[in-house]
Design a protein around this motif. Sequence first.
Motif, PDB file in Angstrom:
ATOM      1  N   ILE A  45      55.147  69.466  10.723  1.00 27.63           N
ATOM      2  CA  ILE A  45      55.329  69.229   9.281  1.00 27.63           C
ATOM      3  C   ILE A  45      55.888  70.487   8.617  1.00 27.63           C
ATOM      4  CG2 ILE A  45      54.093  68.850   7.093  1.00 27.63           C
ATOM      5  CD1 ILE A  45      52.240  66.914   8.660  1.00 27.63           C
ATOM      6  N   THR A  46      55.332  71.649   8.971  1.00 28.35           N
ATOM      7  CA  THR A  46      55.818  72.909   8.383  1.00 28.35           C
ATOM      8  C   THR A  46      57.282  73.159   8.766  1.00 28.35           C
ATOM      9  OG1 THR A  46      53.586  73.799   8.524  1.00 28.35           O
ATOM     10  CG2 THR A  46      55.355  75.395   8.197  1.00 28.35           C
ATOM     11  N   ALA A  47      57.600  72.897  10.032  1.00 29.14           N
ATOM     12  CA  ALA A  47      58.981  73.090  10.494  1.00 29.14           C
ATOM     13  C   ALA A  47      59.929  72.163   9.715  1.00 29.14           C
ATOM     14  CB  ALA A  47      59.068  72.816  11.995  1.00 29.14           C
ATOM     15  N   ASN A  48      59.510  70.920   9.548  1.00 27.81           N
ATOM     16  CA  ASN A  48      60.341  69.958   8.807  1.00 27.81           C
ATOM     17  C   ASN A  48      60.536  70.385   7.359  1.00 27.81           C
ATOM     18  OD1 ASN A  48      60.611  68.337  11.032  1.00 27.81           O
ATOM     19  ND2 ASN A  48      59.348  66.655  10.274  1.00 27.81           N
ATOM     20  N   GLU A  49      59.451  70.842   6.737  1.00 29.15           N
ATOM     21  CA  GLU A  49      59.555  71.266   5.328  1.00 29.15           C
ATOM     22  C   GLU A  49      60.525  72.434   5.187  1.00 29.15           C
ATOM     23  OE1 GLU A  49      55.128  70.051   3.592  1.00 29.15           O
ATOM     24  OE2 GLU A  49      55.594  72.153   4.055  1.00 29.15           O
ATOM     25  N   ALA A  50      60.503  73.310   6.184  1.00 32.52           N
ATOM     26  CA  ALA A  50      61.416  74.459   6.135  1.00 32.52           C
ATOM     27  C   ALA A  50      62.870  73.981   6.082  1.00 32.52           C
ATOM     28  CB  ALA A  50      61.188  75.360   7.345  1.00 32.52           C
ATOM     29  N   VAL A  51      63.161  72.905   6.794  1.00 30.24           N
ATOM     30  CA  VAL A  51      64.539  72.380   6.800  1.00 30.24           C
ATOM     31  C   VAL A  51      64.884  71.782   5.445  1.00 30.24           C
ATOM     32  CG1 VAL A  51      66.124  70.728   7.866  1.00 30.24           C
ATOM     33  CG2 VAL A  51      64.423  71.907   9.275  1.00 30.24           C
ATOM     34  N   LYS A  52      64.005  70.913   4.959  1.00 31.88           N
ATOM     35  CA  LYS A  52      64.321  70.232   3.700  1.00 31.88           C
ATOM     36  C   LYS A  52      64.326  71.218   2.524  1.00 31.88           C
ATOM     37  CE  LYS A  52      64.660  66.069   5.662  1.00 31.88           C
ATOM     38  NZ  LYS A  52      65.941  65.442   5.980  1.00 31.88           N
ATOM     39  N   ASN A  53      63.572  72.311   2.642  1.00 33.08           N
ATOM     40  CA  ASN A  53      63.560  73.329   1.575  1.00 33.08           C
ATOM     41  C   ASN A  53      64.775  74.259   1.623  1.00 33.08           C
ATOM     42  OD1 ASN A  53      61.057  72.429   0.782  1.00 33.08           O
ATOM     43  ND2 ASN A  53      59.910  74.245   1.423  1.00 33.08           N
ATOM     44  N   ALA A  54      65.417  74.337   2.788  1.00 35.74           N
ATOM     45  CA  ALA A  54      66.458  75.363   2.968  1.00 35.74           C
ATOM     46  C   ALA A  54      67.667  75.062   2.083  1.00 35.74           C
ATOM     47  CB  ALA A  54      66.884  75.420   4.441  1.00 35.74           C
TER      48      ALA A  54
END
Length: 291
Positions: free
Chosen positions: A173-182
């Motif tokens: 989930i954290t890895a995914n959020e990092a992508v969508k936040n980038a």
Amino acid sequence: MEAPGELLKRAKRRHKRCCISTAVLAAIVVVLIIAIPCAVLLPKQKKPMHPATILLPLYIYPSSGRWEPLSAAVERYGDVNFTVIINPLSGPGNSATPGNEYPSAIRRLNSAPNVQTVGYVRTGYTDRNINDVVDDVATYSGWSKVDSGLSVSGIFFDETPHDFSRRKQQFLITANEAVKNATGLREPKLIIHNPGTIPDARLNDPLTDVTVVFESSFDQYQELEEDLQSLPGDRSSRSIMVHSLPSGKSVDSVLQSMSRTAQYLYLTTADQGYYEHFSDSWDKVVQIMGL
Ligand SMILES: *[C@@H]1O[C@H](CO)[C@@H](O)[C@H](O)[C@H]1NC(C)=O
Ligand SMILES: *[C@@H]1O[C@H](CO)[C@@H](O)[C@H](O)[C@H]1NC(C)=O
């Protein structure tokens, strides 16, 4: 001389035979009316594939024209969509942008309307430190700040787990959020997870766009083909990658079968260094994807 009763019975039998043969004839005509146009039309109707996208792990250094088979296919088959996994150093590497020959090669891919590039990030089945994973995403995001022609449209997380634990779930989930936040990634900021097998359903995060549900040899694929085809849900959220296709096998029918399960496909005859060179099957695969 026959009795009049016998004559009548015979006449009735004749009448019945006649009715049956008329019915058979009518049935044959109907079958022909349907079959002839189908036989004429079907061979032209070359749409054996469900719409599919090539998911290409491009783990090749772009020196001296080594990406040329890709560039040539991209130009020649404008109807085929390519999602290309860029992987400079088992990830983005430590510098702000990738070295030497990478920038011009990536710019060229990004300028094609039928290509989207995604950055490779290893997760080591969540054994890697999550901060390093988030940093890798940030590095890809940073490419576009140096040169907008280098921007990638998403991240391919390799070696994601298939077995569930709360910790692994939170890692993803954290890895995914990092992508969508980038902010430096292009839309759609595609997130691909590669467990290489069907993961525990509890690991399916709504932010994950595509999951590689199979990555192995053709022999393995044949064993699991039915299981894969009976998976519930949407094929557009799935990928299948098959290597070691025996050279005698029909690329057409294997791709057709794969496309029933998944939208994002890769198939190669290579049986070692699968993603480090273009195999003999490359052109054929792209050509069939465009039919
Ligand atoms: C390729 O991508 C374009 C743009 O996203 C889309 O309109 C088209 O339907 C895709 N083609 C196939 C065969 O998936
Ligand atoms: C992403 O952004 C959300 C909302 O601002 C924030 O809660 C979350 O911590 C961020 N996650 C990462 C990994 O950047």
